[in-house]
Design an enzyme around this catalytic site. Sequence first.
Site, PDB file in Angstrom:
ATOM      1  N   ASP A 329       0.975  -1.141   0.008  1.00  0.00           N
ATOM      2  CA  ASP A 329       0.065  -0.148   0.190  1.00  0.00           C
ATOM      3  C   ASP A 329       0.684   1.094   0.080  1.00  0.00           C
ATOM      4  O   ASP A 329       1.978   1.170   0.445  1.00  0.00           O
ATOM      5  CB  ASP A 329      -0.838  -0.076   1.346  1.00  0.00           C
ATOM      6  CG  ASP A 329      -0.051   0.047   2.373  1.00  0.00           C
ATOM      7  OD1 ASP A 329       0.907  -0.684   2.556  1.00  0.00           O
ATOM      8  OD2 ASP A 329      -0.492   0.763   3.397  1.00  0.00           O
ATOM      9  N   GLU A 330       0.105   2.339  -0.295  1.00  0.00           N
ATOM     10  CA  GLU A 330       0.691   3.694  -0.458  1.00  0.00           C
ATOM     11  C   GLU A 330       2.464   3.643  -0.680  1.00  0.00           C
ATOM     12  O   GLU A 330       3.192   4.473   0.033  1.00  0.00           O
ATOM     13  CB  GLU A 330       0.742   4.026   1.143  1.00  0.00           C
ATOM     14  CG  GLU A 330      -0.829   4.334   1.776  1.00  0.00           C
ATOM     15  CD  GLU A 330      -1.031   4.720   3.064  1.00  0.00           C
ATOM     16  OE1 GLU A 330      -1.769   5.468   3.163  1.00  0.00           O
ATOM     17  OE2 GLU A 330      -0.065   4.108   3.854  1.00  0.00           O
ATOM     18  N   ALA A 331       2.444   3.010  -1.998  1.00  0.00           N
ATOM     19  CA  ALA A 331       3.765   3.062  -2.585  1.00  0.00           C
ATOM     20  C   ALA A 331       3.934   4.285  -3.325  1.00  0.00           C
ATOM     21  O   ALA A 331       4.360   4.269  -4.594  1.00  0.00           O
ATOM     22  CB  ALA A 331       4.236   1.841  -3.192  1.00  0.00           C
TER      23      ALA A 331
END
Length: 651
Positions: A329-331
């Site tokens: 996530d949230e890369a």
Amino acid sequence: MGRFARMVVTVLLVSSGVIVLPASAPAVAATMADVVPVPVSTQPSAAVYTLPSGASIFTEPGSADVGTYLAGILRRSTGYALPIAAAGQPTSGISLLLSGADPSVGAQGYQLDVTAAAVVLRAQTATGLFNGVQTLRQLLPAEIESATVRPGPWTVPGGRIVDYPRFPYRGTMLDVARHFHPVATIKQHIDRIALYKINYLHLHLSDDQGWRIVVDTWPRLATFGGSTQVGGGAGGYYTKAQFQDIVAYAAARHITIVPEIDMPGHTNAALASYADLNCNGVAPALYTGTAVGFSSLCTTKEITYTFVNDVLGELAALTPGPYLHVGGDEASATSAAQYATFMNRVQPLVTARNKTVMGWHQIGASAVQHSANRVVQYWGTGTSDSLVTTAVSRGAKVVMSPANKAYLDMKYTSATPIGLSWAGLIEVQTAYEWNPGTHVSGVPATAVLGVEAPMWTETIVTEEHIEFMAFPRLPAIAELGWSPWSTHDWTAFRARLAVQGPRWTIMGIDFYRSPQITWPAAGSTVRYEAENAAISQGVVEANHAGYSGTGFVNYDSVAGSRVQWTVTAPAAGTATLRLRYANGTTANRPMDITVNGTLVADELAFAGTGAWATWQTRTLTVTLPAGTSTIRAAATTAIGGPNVDYLEVQR
């Protein structure tokens, strides 16, 4: 409700025979309507089982471990020996059997039968028996959870429950990376979530602020990357032995640990530990803030994949469960192309170790290849998501964790002292009022593996914080995962949830007392001895063992014989009436219960207790006005009523 009031700590015995009970007062009976999550099928009966001091727990090959677990819970509060014995024909005590259950119960369900003589729990697996034990705990009085001996009596309402889960995966997540939580806290949390049939605990083991598991081939991950946390505290990490201890402790409670190493983003602790994992070869400083999306493993370096392979290999060796969670996530610091390249190389490293890939729903991107049995975990706040539907179209299953419904780190209200609010405020009703099977459009219920309630720990520092944010919302999520949608009803749930409050208090859980729930009010239990009441066509006797006070009332064998008490309530409200009685072998001696002349229970059944020295209880909830009231228990048949020991009024 006044079912389980907090009890006063002094004892007052007065000439009228009224006793105000202390904190160690006898236990108050539960009912089949109290269970959370609500069972699939409940068929109450008039019977009541009272656990005798000489009872045994009967087990057979395959159920002994569950029997030992149950005995450990019951012994500390009852003080009974409760020896484990080989199961035979179940005619007494508590039997845990791996045969004879309704076929519908499947691998996780159970059948529970309670008569006046015995408790019989049947399932097809030890996991099913363990789930049934959690229901049995809730059918016993809340005081069964006490760490010290209480006086009882330990009653279980009669009837049959046939029960099994809606979804196979019912989880919660604890982030130990933002703030480190020690082994003892994890074990305490495992014990508490087990009561509500949670069967997966997802541990978020790495993030920008800390790395929490030893990796022998990359030792600085723990010793340096694990040396801090949000706000700059000391941090910490689990040795391999400690992690295996957690895994084994959870497994003994039929909970599977899901370990997560978040990547390629959320990796500053790893990048700070090893410069080679950075594209520029320069290690950043350790990070103690709470921002997200700024870090990334260098996806173009081969050493990165050596690192990931080593980490996943060592973690897989520690984890007997089926899943390795790879985050994803949230890369934001990784381009879409780099992200896909990274995930397409990482997923085979998981499956090569006979593990199933699990990740946040961003791994559902179309450029990311599908791996066998892949699970995507949805944490978005909307009710549609193309990444999720794309993954499902390729065969993925979904664990539902919508942040605006299931995130346990969100504040309850704006006044909640800890927690965040970026996904919204989540009161108990919000946590309960959504359907995992229909929540995301294009994702049918058949594609939903289950639900998970994550708890991120940017603001959650102590065990008390974990308790406060998990309870009462986690039981709400647990019911969504276990119970059939046809049983979903907020009004009924909030009443059942209220009954859990005193149980949590006894367990030492510091829960949030949501104003949406009518929690039992603090008050006292008042006992009115029958021998001091107004008696009509009955006689005071003292010729049987085990009675309270100076005697009990033996009803004459005639309809209309009665005992009548005068009670006083300081304020109007609900109260629980608890009648202690003995009935010999007679199947039923029904009585009418009236309050101030109004019938509140028509021919209330009083089942046989097996012997005149064996005392059991019947309870019902009534409304009392402020001031003085008259409560009457009158026999309705020519055989008269049972021996009556006392009436308790609990507010």
